[in-house]
Write a protein that holds these residues in place. Sequence first.
Motif, PDB file in Angstrom:
ATOM      1  N   ARG A  31      -0.420 -33.183  -8.585  1.00 52.07           N
ATOM      2  CA  ARG A  31      -1.707 -33.857  -8.486  1.00 52.07           C
ATOM      3  C   ARG A  31      -2.616 -33.243  -7.437  1.00 52.07           C
ATOM      4  N   TYR A  55      -8.502 -37.726 -10.929  1.00 53.07           N
ATOM      5  CA  TYR A  55      -8.022 -38.588 -12.013  1.00 53.07           C
ATOM      6  C   TYR A  55      -8.110 -37.858 -13.346  1.00 53.07           C
ATOM      7  N   ARG A  63     -13.116 -45.695   3.350  1.00 51.57           N
ATOM      8  CA  ARG A  63     -12.481 -44.660   2.512  1.00 51.57           C
ATOM      9  C   ARG A  63     -13.525 -43.946   1.657  1.00 51.57           C
ATOM     10  N   ILE A  66      -5.034 -48.958   0.589  1.00 51.30           N
ATOM     11  CA  ILE A  66      -5.287 -50.096   1.472  1.00 51.30           C
ATOM     12  C   ILE A  66      -4.130 -51.095   1.326  1.00 51.30           C
ATOM     13  N   THR A  67      -3.559 -51.165   0.137  1.00 50.80           N
ATOM     14  CA  THR A  67      -2.376 -52.011  -0.059  1.00 50.80           C
ATOM     15  C   THR A  67      -1.207 -51.418   0.740  1.00 50.80           C
ATOM     16  N   LEU A  74      -3.370 -40.516  -1.727  1.00 49.94           N
ATOM     17  CA  LEU A  74      -4.457 -41.440  -1.422  1.00 49.94           C
ATOM     18  C   LEU A  74      -3.986 -42.466  -0.386  1.00 49.94           C
ATOM     19  N   GLY A  80       0.355 -42.301 -10.341  1.00 52.56           N
ATOM     20  CA  GLY A  80      -1.001 -41.958 -10.765  1.00 52.56           C
ATOM     21  C   GLY A  80      -2.058 -42.811 -10.094  1.00 52.56           C
ATOM     22  N   CYS A 114       2.571 -49.870  -4.960  1.00 50.92           N
ATOM     23  CA  CYS A 114       1.547 -50.833  -4.546  1.00 50.92           C
ATOM     24  C   CYS A 114       0.163 -50.243  -4.645  1.00 50.92           C
ATOM     25  N   GLY A 115      -0.776 -51.106  -4.978  1.00 48.85           N
ATOM     26  CA  GLY A 115      -2.170 -50.704  -5.104  1.00 48.85           C
ATOM     27  C   GLY A 115      -2.981 -51.924  -5.492  1.00 48.85           C
ATOM     28  N   MET A 165      -0.975 -45.559  -7.621  1.00 50.90           N
ATOM     29  CA  MET A 165      -0.334 -46.454  -6.655  1.00 50.90           C
ATOM     30  C   MET A 165       0.508 -45.669  -5.650  1.00 50.90           C
ATOM     31  N   ASN A 166       0.690 -46.218  -4.473  1.00 46.03           N
ATOM     32  CA  ASN A 166       1.591 -45.625  -3.484  1.00 46.03           C
ATOM     33  C   ASN A 166       2.995 -46.186  -3.663  1.00 46.03           C
TER      34      ASN A 166
HETATM   35  N1  PMP Z   1      -2.915 -43.862  -5.081  1.00 47.87           N
HETATM   36  C1  PMP Z   1      -3.844 -43.578  -6.000  1.00 47.87           C
HETATM   37  C2  PMP Z   1      -3.874 -42.217  -6.605  1.00 47.87           C
HETATM   38  C3  PMP Z   1      -4.776 -44.561  -6.382  1.00 47.87           C
HETATM   39  O1  PMP Z   1      -5.691 -44.299  -7.316  1.00 47.87           O
HETATM   40  C4  PMP Z   1      -4.708 -45.836  -5.774  1.00 47.87           C
HETATM   41  C5  PMP Z   1      -5.685 -46.906  -6.177  1.00 47.87           C
HETATM   42  N2  PMP Z   1      -6.853 -46.845  -5.397  1.00 47.87           N
HETATM   43  C6  PMP Z   1      -3.725 -46.068  -4.807  1.00 47.87           C
HETATM   44  C7  PMP Z   1      -2.844 -45.058  -4.486  1.00 47.87           C
HETATM   45  C8  PMP Z   1      -3.625 -47.399  -4.109  1.00 47.87           C
HETATM   46  O2  PMP Z   1      -4.729 -47.610  -3.274  1.00 47.87           O
HETATM   47  P1  PMP Z   1      -5.227 -49.090  -2.924  1.00 47.87           P
HETATM   48  O3  PMP Z   1      -4.055 -49.812  -2.366  1.00 47.87           O
HETATM   49  O4  PMP Z   1      -6.309 -48.888  -1.932  1.00 47.87           O
HETATM   50  O5  PMP Z   1      -5.697 -49.674  -4.196  1.00 47.87           O
END
Ligand code: PMP
Length: 363
Positions: free
Chosen positions: A193, A208, A102, A267-268, A264, A241, A308-309, A243-244
């Motif tokens: 965003r 961000y 990524r 990966i989670t 984004l 902000g 999730c994140g 997390m998905n």
């Molecule tokens: N969306 C955003 C905007 C993020 O900043 C994150 C954290 N990296 C995620 C989703 C979740 O991604 P991951 O599961 O890779 O942490």
Amino acid sequence: MTDAPAIDIAHLPHPAPVPGATREQAIADPGFGTVFTDHMISIDWDEGEGWHGATLGPREPITLDPAASVLHYAQEIFEGLKAYRLTDGTMALFRPDQNAARLNRSARRLAMPELPEDVFVEAVRQVVLKDSDWFPKVEGGSLYIRPFMFANEHFLGVRPAKKYKFLVILSPAGNYFKSGAPAVSVWVSEYTRAAPGGTGEAKCGGNYAASLVPTGEAFAQGHDQVVFLDAVERKWIEELGGMNLFFVFDDGTLVTPPLTGTILPGITRDSIITLAREEGLGVREERYSLDSWKEDAASGRLTETFACGTAAVVTAVGKVAGRDGNFTIGSGGPGQLTTKLRDRLVGIQRGTVEDTHGWVMRL
Ligand code: PMP
């Protein structure tokens, strides 16, 4: 890893590590992102030499020329992952190759050089092993890993810089949400965003920076996170902000917004899709609107929503608020499926559930 890394990382001695007592205090109550460990990895890039000068040395301030291009045109990208402790005491990373990949996708979008994936993983591995005595002593603690890259050529023309620095720093982490809440409350923002064709799917600092005002608005109104809608129709749910999102329906199926370039690729998120499908659940990557979210929560068709994140793993969304009013999802607390998927993922990360995918890298 069997292959030798493509770059040697020199180890520099630390002249004055943080005193043991201060470190002990920090890892007993780590919070999130406020305390940092003793060491960092640093690797430089320039047009002539490519990646060079890799060091594992003291974490220390970096000197930047006032004309360093990152300060003007924001060529900066980052990653976020964690080192976990398995139940047998070994430290482990979760899918670090995905963070490496990524970072390179972000690099391509921001016109920055790509870092070989094995160098990324080796850099992370070495600094985590070096500072393993910073691993927090709290339940569910982890070492949060922040790899990042920025342009440090001093030149004010608007073009890709010819010099970059890649660093990895670590921070002992406890619970991400201050409240440690079993379910969070989210605020639907009027701000957007990411627009189609923009940088939404890149993990660049600028995304961000733009989210701080909307997130501040959510906090000011007593919510834990902000929800962003799409920038074109302002109706489709994109992500939080940091997390998905996943929506769970009463027929046992899940929906998550598709990766169309504005969110984004978590990966989670990817891991949850795999685990849910293994559980026999249908997962659809398709658009879901704010109006449907509200209607389906009211009718009971929607039974759960979770975010999730890396930071918060899997967290139930209990309440949603916005300019058009508030609604509650299910009982307002974590639902059955949220808890089941969370337990499975956390179990894999901690070594209590078998890792059939080779996601866990022992250090
Ligand atoms: N969306 C955003 C905007 C993020 O900043 C994150 C954290 N990296 C995620 C989703 C979740 O991604 P991951 O599961 O890779 O942490």
